[in-house]
Enzyme design. Structure first.
Site, mmCIF file in Angstrom:
data_model
loop_
_atom_site.group_PDB
_atom_site.id
_atom_site.type_symbol
_atom_site.label_atom_id
_atom_site.label_comp_id
_atom_site.label_asym_id
_atom_site.label_seq_id
_atom_site.Cartn_x
_atom_site.Cartn_y
_atom_site.Cartn_z
ATOM 1 N N ASP A 98 7.088 -41.993 -69.192
ATOM 2 C CA ASP A 98 5.785 -42.489 -68.767
ATOM 3 C C ASP A 98 5.349 -41.947 -67.423
ATOM 4 O O ASP A 98 6.055 -42.087 -66.431
ATOM 5 C CB ASP A 98 5.835 -44.014 -68.711
ATOM 6 C CG ASP A 98 4.499 -44.607 -68.338
ATOM 7 O OD1 ASP A 98 3.465 -44.027 -68.694
ATOM 8 O OD2 ASP A 98 4.478 -45.649 -67.681
ATOM 9 N N ASP B 245 -3.214 -41.384 -68.360
ATOM 10 C CA ASP B 245 -1.953 -42.083 -68.613
ATOM 11 C C ASP B 245 -1.333 -41.698 -69.943
ATOM 12 O O ASP B 245 -1.834 -42.064 -70.999
ATOM 13 C CB ASP B 245 -2.207 -43.592 -68.573
ATOM 14 C CG ASP B 245 -0.947 -44.395 -68.818
ATOM 15 O OD1 ASP B 245 0.154 -43.831 -68.672
ATOM 16 O OD2 ASP B 245 -1.057 -45.585 -69.155
#
Length: 587
Positions: free
Chosen positions: A63, A287
């Protein structure tokens, strides 16, 4: 069960971009490291890392929106009995009996007692909680991580002795100031060099920067290169933009991987019809841990309306009749110096069964805009955390390994061949308006402009709950706040350790960054700024009100940004990969 639930698949909307395969690290000191990304179930990316001595293979979520590396311990009593975990009867947590609820059979776990290189750290407790109520709780340690036979020592990570999060672990590579080291009992209250920082201090890379290429949604693989770009992975020019500081009154430098979008629209290239939704400068978070795309409701409604999708209050998602003829329809994200085109096919969520509705992969938010995987698959993105820069280009889906051309990113952030963007960056929020046509050069007809909104009407229009496909999900996972572990559609924005109470919200964030050797980190004695948030300033949105009473201690879960002199609090779920009824993208 409604029609859309028949069409949806139970998926983990934690598009935490997990690394699945790792390629060779150049061993000639050329300063870059490449990971191959495996697109699992057409929804997320995942990887297997070798940890400890002898090595233990763990598959972890990858991530860009978080900063901590943590893994699930093999003794986690919340796992249902299976071969990957120890079996404990009558286990307790915080004085209450543990009721096993997680099926860990498909997960890999870690046992520190089997590793000779594990070192326990007495610096405090490791703890992360997510907006959906799940958490990971344990201790800090250091360990050796092996990548393709190359050992990287002393990686600090969390060992979750207790975890209700349905993931094996997370490898976060964001800014250290997003680390979960503040805001909870026993917290170490000190930032540490995370994974990308260690790559630099170990001289594996020269700069804390990496390029992301997710590839076409149906390709199955993508890649991320630390310290370099791959010129074969994009088409056209690569433009370099400054990151924007979404919280200028709280921190002195960017804490999120955000930049400025200058406009947004959609067009049907076959019919020549197009519409500009906004030309107002706005901060957007890029993201990889967010599956869908989040936008303020006034913009999300326009995006959905272009393809005749309507919002279902029951399902918490925009729906439209299936099958969808995607044709030559595309959405265009205008960054001033270039536009990134996203085909409609990337935004359609297909039904599990025939005769159902399709879903539209855009979710309304209070005021945040998060460009998740459905956008990133069409873009080539370079994140430079040392120099606070983001470079963008249109992704080249026809790239091959044969055409690979790696070029190192310089320590000052310069990239050979890249152009410096001239577009003015965002600084303050303004009402969404359309003052020009981003398609003016096409000569095609345009739908009527979106009328200007006043500050008050904009707040009213955007003050709605962000939902996943399941209205019962408290988190958003477009962001994975533990729902990205919040990751549903969500905004996984965060800026510091957050502790919320019913009458006050305190946000602690380091306001300065200092160099520690070759590792850029906040100084341990840097002054945290507190942001006091009173009831009179909070939004009346019931979903926000509900979360404002939830004691959240993780930075990634709540985002604050002044909007027209009103502070809107948005709960983001990050890292909570949650099984929810979400539709599967159609490509």
């Amino acid at each position: 069960m409604s029609a859309i639930n028949h069409l949806c698949l139970k998926l983990i909307l934690a598009s935490f971009a997990i690394i699945n395969t790792i390629t060779a690290l150049t061993n000639d000191g050329t300063g870059h490291l490449e990971f191959l990304l495996q697109h699992e179930e057409e929804m997320y990316y995942a990887t297997t890392l070798d940890i400890g001595t002898p090595s233990q293979s763990l598959t972890v979520l990858f991530d860009t929106g978080s900063a901590d590396f943590w893994v699930m311990d093999s003794s986690n009593p919340f796992c249902l009995p299976n071969s990957n975990t120890s079996s404990y009867s009558n286990a307790t947590y915080n004085g209450e009996e543990v009721k096993p609820s997680i099926d860990c059979r498909s997960m890999s776990t870690y046992n520190e007692h089997r590793s000779s290189t594990y070192q326990y750290l007495e610096n405090g407790r490791f703890y992360i909680t997510y907006a959906d109520g799940t958490f990971a709780d344990g201790s800090w340690g250091t360990e050796t991580v092996s990548i393709n036979g190359i050992d990287i020592p002393n990686i600090q990570f969390g060992v979750a002795k207790y975890a209700t999060t349905p993931v094996s672990g997370v490898l976060g590579i964001g800014f250290p100031r997003r680390e979960s080291v503040k805001g909870y009992e026993g917290a170490p209250n000190e930032y540490y060099p995370n994974f990308p920082q260690i790559l630099k201090s170990e001289k594996i890379i020269d700069v804390v920067a990496y390029s992301l290429f997710l590839n076409s949604p149906d390709s199955g693989t993508g890649s991320i290169v630390f310290g370099a770009i791959d010129e074969s992975k994009f088409s056209g020019d690569l433009f370099t933009f400054p990151m924007v500081n979404e919280y200028p009154t709280i921190v002195d430098a960017p804490a999120t991987l955000a930049m400025t979008i200058q406009g947004l629209g959609a067009q049907n290239k076959s019919s020549c019809e197009h519409e500009t939704f906004t030309t107002t400068k706005y901060p957007v978070l890029l993201d990889s841990g967010t599956s869908l795309l989040n936008a303020p409701k006034v913009i999300a409604d326009k995006m959905a309306s272009f393809v005749n999708a309507s919002y279902s209050e029951e399902e918490g998602i925009y729906i439209l009749d299936c099958p969808v003829s995607v044709g030559d329809v595309e959405y265009n994200f205008d960054f001033g110096d270039l536009q990134i085109s996203v085909p409609l096919s990337s935004l359609i969520l297909s039904p599990e069964t025939e005769g159902s509705y399709c879903g539209f992969a855009v979710q309304p938010t209070n005021d945040s805009m998060v460009l998740g995987d459905v956008f990133l698959s069409s873009a080539y993105v370079v994140f430079d955390l040392d120099n606070y820069k983001i470079s963008l280009a249109q992704a080249n889906w026809n790239a091959s390994e044969v055409s690979k051309k790696l070029v190192n990113i310089q320590t000052d952030g310069s990239i050979s061949g890249a152009k410096i963007a001239t577009a003015e960056p965002w600084s303050t929020n303004e009402p969404f308006t359309v003052t020009s046509d981003i398609y003016s050069s096409t000569g095609c007809k345009s739908r009527p402009f979106l009328q200007s909104s006043t500050a008050s009407s904009l707040i009213a229009e955007t003050n709605v709950q962000s939902r996943n496909c399941s209205t019962k999900m408290p988190g958003t996972r477009s962001t994975t706040v533990l729902s990205k572990p919040t990751q549903n559609s969500a905004m996984h924005q965060s800026t510091g350790a957050v502790t919320q109470t019913s009458n006050e919200t305190k946000l602690e964030l380091s306001s300065t960054m200092a160099n520690s050797g070759s590792v850029s980190l906040p100084t341990s004695n840097s002054i945290d700024k507190e942001f006091e948030h009173s009831k009179s300033q909070t939004t009346s949105d019931p979903s926000v009100a509900e979360h404002s009473t939830f004691n959240q201690t993780f930075v990634h879960e709540t985002k604050y940004r002044p909007t027209h002199k009103t502070v809107i609090t948005e709960t983001v779920t990050k890292y909570s990969t949650v099984l929810i009824n979400v539709c599967k993208p159609t490509y």
